[in-house]
Design a protein around this motif. Structure first.
Motif, PDB file in Angstrom:
ATOM      1  N   SER B  71      11.781   3.594  13.836  1.00 30.45           N
ATOM      2  CA  SER B  71      10.737   4.232  13.036  1.00 30.45           C
ATOM      3  C   SER B  71       9.480   4.391  13.867  1.00 30.45           C
ATOM      4  O   SER B  71       9.044   3.466  14.541  1.00 30.45           O
ATOM      5  N   GLY B  73       6.897   5.543  12.177  1.00 24.36           N
ATOM      6  CA  GLY B  73       5.989   5.771  11.058  1.00 24.36           C
ATOM      7  C   GLY B  73       5.318   4.520  10.541  1.00 24.36           C
ATOM      8  O   GLY B  73       4.695   4.533   9.492  1.00 24.36           O
ATOM      9  N   ALA B  76       1.763   4.171   9.173  1.00 24.15           N
ATOM     10  CA  ALA B  76       1.534   4.600   7.789  1.00 24.15           C
ATOM     11  C   ALA B  76       1.603   3.400   6.849  1.00 24.15           C
ATOM     12  O   ALA B  76       0.796   3.269   5.924  1.00 24.15           O
ATOM     13  N   ILE B 113      10.430   5.955   0.193  1.00 23.86           N
ATOM     14  CA  ILE B 113      10.406   6.944   1.278  1.00 23.86           C
ATOM     15  C   ILE B 113      11.725   6.908   2.048  1.00 23.86           C
ATOM     16  O   ILE B 113      12.234   7.915   2.519  1.00 23.86           O
ATOM     17  N   ALA B 117      14.738   9.636   3.830  1.00 26.36           N
ATOM     18  CA  ALA B 117      14.620   9.576   5.293  1.00 26.36           C
ATOM     19  C   ALA B 117      15.872   9.006   5.959  1.00 26.36           C
ATOM     20  O   ALA B 117      16.218   9.384   7.072  1.00 26.36           O
ATOM     21  N   THR B 129       9.780  10.023  10.707  1.00 23.33           N
ATOM     22  CA  THR B 129       8.821   8.961  10.413  1.00 23.33           C
ATOM     23  C   THR B 129       7.513   9.185  11.177  1.00 23.33           C
ATOM     24  O   THR B 129       6.445   8.854  10.679  1.00 23.33           O
ATOM     25  N   LEU B 132       5.517  11.322   9.166  1.00 27.05           N
ATOM     26  CA  LEU B 132       4.912  10.536   8.087  1.00 27.05           C
ATOM     27  C   LEU B 132       3.619   9.874   8.560  1.00 27.05           C
ATOM     28  O   LEU B 132       2.607   9.862   7.852  1.00 27.05           O
ATOM     29  N   LEU B 135       0.938  12.502   8.916  1.00 26.20           N
ATOM     30  CA  LEU B 135       0.536  12.915   7.572  1.00 26.20           C
ATOM     31  C   LEU B 135      -0.400  11.880   6.942  1.00 26.20           C
ATOM     32  O   LEU B 135      -1.405  12.227   6.305  1.00 26.20           O
ATOM     33  N   THR B 136      -0.080  10.612   7.160  1.00 31.32           N
ATOM     34  CA  THR B 136      -0.905   9.548   6.580  1.00 31.32           C
ATOM     35  C   THR B 136      -2.326   9.597   7.124  1.00 31.32           C
ATOM     36  O   THR B 136      -3.294   9.431   6.380  1.00 31.32           O
TER      37      THR B 136
END
Ligand SMILES: Nc1ncnc2c1ncn2[C@@H]1O[C@H](COP(=O)(O)OP(=O)(O)O)[C@@H](O)[C@H]1O
Ligand SMILES: [Mg+2]
Lengths: 256, 360
Positions: B71, B73, B76, B113, B117, B129, B132, B135-136
């Motif tokens: 990951s 991500g 986030a 999530i 995913a 991720t 993500l 985006l966060t």
């Protein structure tokens, strides 16, 4: 009593018919073999029973229950365990942990209990380990108990895979080429184990095997497959001497 | 070489294999507890920082090292853990409730999530991720009324059982708070590993196909792993934001995700020790680099140097020591224990089948 029945099962991979209107039934307590040249569809039959593939037609029932209604991960809960032709173990884990995964269908505690390692978890773990230890004794795996799979000799890994399946205490054991790649002695051992699995443990065995010597020693009934369809069925001698079987083997030049 | 005579099943279930191991870890714990008396406030702050990174790393380790899902991500989830903890505190909840609750909220959202995913594998999951995480970063800016946006948020005062935990006036309290969190997380981690769930994680990592054939529900196992992983990393994120005292979107940029992944690879994937060793490397690398650049007479900071050096270290590890620092230590220890009988090929990796060949 039939334990496992396939009725008119067909599976296609694109244009290739891997299993063609196959019907067979495995009776409780017997050792049943699937034989046939490479590419005949034997492993595909196993993958159908494991529910990795769904047939385009036909029915598969186990102990009267419709297997096709279950997702693959619920098949073991009925008491079906298997090995893979190309050995599918958990390579980065120890032999012990691999066998313990075999106990997965018997687990009882939930995530929270496990996070806190409550006494219920400890009790459950002891029971799992006791069951696994019986398998380790049975298959003489003591020297390898705490070794990681990656790094173990091929022959040992083959046995560990049988052990992992046995640890789940199945009613039906599927063995995909249990003796392929094994030495003469290792094949001998496998033969005795399969005998004991049936006699002492009362487990029904369905196996794929090329070694006709082994098949005729341990199996009650044999089904010969070619191009996904049934060629012959009967005792090992009957099938071995069946004209269609002989020509199928000669035809592919595979004298297994 | 120590030999373990196992006389009961509990030998394998216990936390420590033998008295010697129990002694070593007790000694380590005693050292950790005594640390505020042994080092000055600056280094105590650094030690706290290491433990915070280790908490975040343990979260990602559970997912990547134990379950095999990479990951990018996790920054986030650090952000989510931090903002939810702080917002709960601002809503009047005491820290001691807001903190675990923030972790649980992050875990649940992480699990949700994960459901879409986890249909993705390997590099695709990493890319999704990563998206993500980016985006966060934007979301934090957009949700300014709650998050303070680019201007950031000030950490509220933390009081635990009447004691004010302030990193300047009471650095030891901050250190002990972090130590307790990391110990609890480590214990949970260990408990999972010695229970059916931990073995299901390893099964999913090593062979999904046979995990399934043994009755492991792949989707549920991965979702749980993702949720627990996100929750732990959320706790770490909350500590990181609170320790920084002021935080905004920059505190939790996607670069942090990448550093976190590098950290556990360098430390040793799949080992609890790996998260700690990696955290030490990542926390002290900036200091180490500034000492080196200073000694070379450079007065201006070189932008991106840290990340670049870390990237090089990671590439070297992947090429030459995929088992990380902890793996290297295990090899050295085995070599010493067996001396002079160690063989060169003892840690050789086995050829494995291509995935497409597997079912035939
Ligand atoms: N996943 C798959 N996708 C496409 N073709 C497959 C797949 N699995 C097996 N086959 C094909 O189906 C046929 C039967 O394969 P298999 O059941 O593995 O044979 P065997 O009897 O040697 O075990 C072969 O022609 C094989 O190439
Ligand atoms: Mg096959």
């Amino acid at each position: 009593m039939s334990l496992l029945t396939l009725e008119n099962v067909t599976l296609k991979f694109g244009g290739l018919t891997a299993v063609n209107k196959l019907s067979m039934d495995v009776k409780e307590g017997e050792v049943f073999a699937l034989v046939g040249p490479n590419g005949a569809g034997k492993s595909t039959v196993f993958n159908l029973i494991s529910r990795f593939y769904t047939p385009v037609e036909g029915k598969i029932t186990f102990d009267g229950k419709d297997l096709l209604k279950l997702p693959p991960d619920e098949v073991p809960s009925l008491g079906i365990a298997r090995t893979f032709q190309n050995i599918e173990l958990f390579d980065q884990a120890t032999v012990l942990d691999n066998l313990l995964v075999g106990r997965h269908r018997h687990r009882q505690t939930n995530l929270v209990e496990q996070l806190f390692h409550l006494p219920s978890v400890r009790r459950e773990e002891r029971a799992h380990r006791e069951a696994v230890e019986e398998v380790i004794d049975f298959l003489d795996l003591q020297p390898y108990r705490n070794k990681r799979i990656a790094g173990l000799p091929y022959g040992v890994r083959k046995v560990v895979e049988v052990g992992r399946a046995l640890a789940s205490k199945p009613r039906l054991l599927l063995l995909d080429e249990p003796a392929s790649g094994l030495s003469v002695e290792e094949t001998q051992n496998m033969r005795w184990w399969i005998d004991d699995i049936r006699r002492q443990m009362g487990i029904t065995v369905l196996m794929v095997e090329h070694d006709m010597g082994l098949v005729s020693k341990v199996c009650d009934r044999v089904l010969a497959l070619a191009d996904g369809a049934k060629l012959a069925e009967g005792t090992p001698e009957e099938v071995q001497n069946h004209p269609a079987v002989i020509s199928a083997y000669l035809g592919t030049g595979d004298a297994a | 070489m120590r030999i373990h005579f196992k006389t009961s099943y509990d030998h394998d279930i216990r936390l420590f294999q033998d008295g010697w191991q129990a002694f070593l870890y007790t000694a380590l714990l005693a050292l950790m507890v005594a640390l505020p008396w042994l080092i000055d406030d600056f280094f105590l702050g650094e030690a706290t920082n290491v433990l915070i990174w280790a908490t975040c790393g343990l979260g990602l380790m559970l997912l990547t090292g134990q379950t095999g899902q990479a990951s990018l991500g996790h920054s986030a989830f650090m952000a989510l853990g931090c903002y939810s903890c702080v917002l709960l505190m601002e809503a009047g909840l005491p820290f001691i409730l807001a903190f675990p609750l923030g972790g649980i909220i992050t875990g649940i959202i992480g699990g949700l999530i994960a459901i879409p995913a986890l249909k993705l594998h390997g590099v695709y999951l990493a890319i999704a991720t990563l998206a993500l995480a980016i985006l966060t970063d934007d979301l934090i800016v957009m949700l300014e009324p709650w998050t303070g946006g680019v201007g950031g948020k000030f950490a509220p005062t933390i009081t635990v059982f009447g004691i004010e935990v302030n990193r300047w006036s009471n650095p030891a309290a901050w250190y002990y708070m972090t130590l307790i969190v990391v110990l609890v997380v480590t214990l949970f981690y260990r408990n999972l590993l010695r229970a059916p769930m931990g073995r299901a994680f390893a099964a999913v990592r090593d062979s999904e196909i046979s995990a399934q054939a043994m009755g492991v529900n792949i989707a549920r196992t991965k979702t749980l792993a993702f949720g627990i992983s996100a929750g732990i990393t959320g706790l770490g994120g909350a500590l990181m934001g609170l320790f920084a005292e002021v935080f905004n979107n920059e505190t939790f940029t996607f670069i942090i995700s990448i550093q976190l992944l590098m950290m556990i690879v360098v430390g040793g994937l799949g080992f609890i020790h790996g998260a700690f060793l990696g955290a030490i490397v990542i926390a002290f690398l900036p200091q180490f680099l500034s000492i080196v650049t200073d000694s070379m007479g450079s007065t201006v900071a070189i932008p991106g140097l840290e990340t670049a050096v870390f990237g090089v270290i990671m590439i070297l590890f992947i090429l030459f020591e995929p088992m990380g620092l902890y793996g290297r230590w295990l090899k050295i220890r085995t070599f010493l224990e067996l001396f002079p009988f160690a063989r060169k090929d003892m840690f050789r990796r086995q050829k494995t089948y291509l995935k497409t060949e597997r079912l035939r």
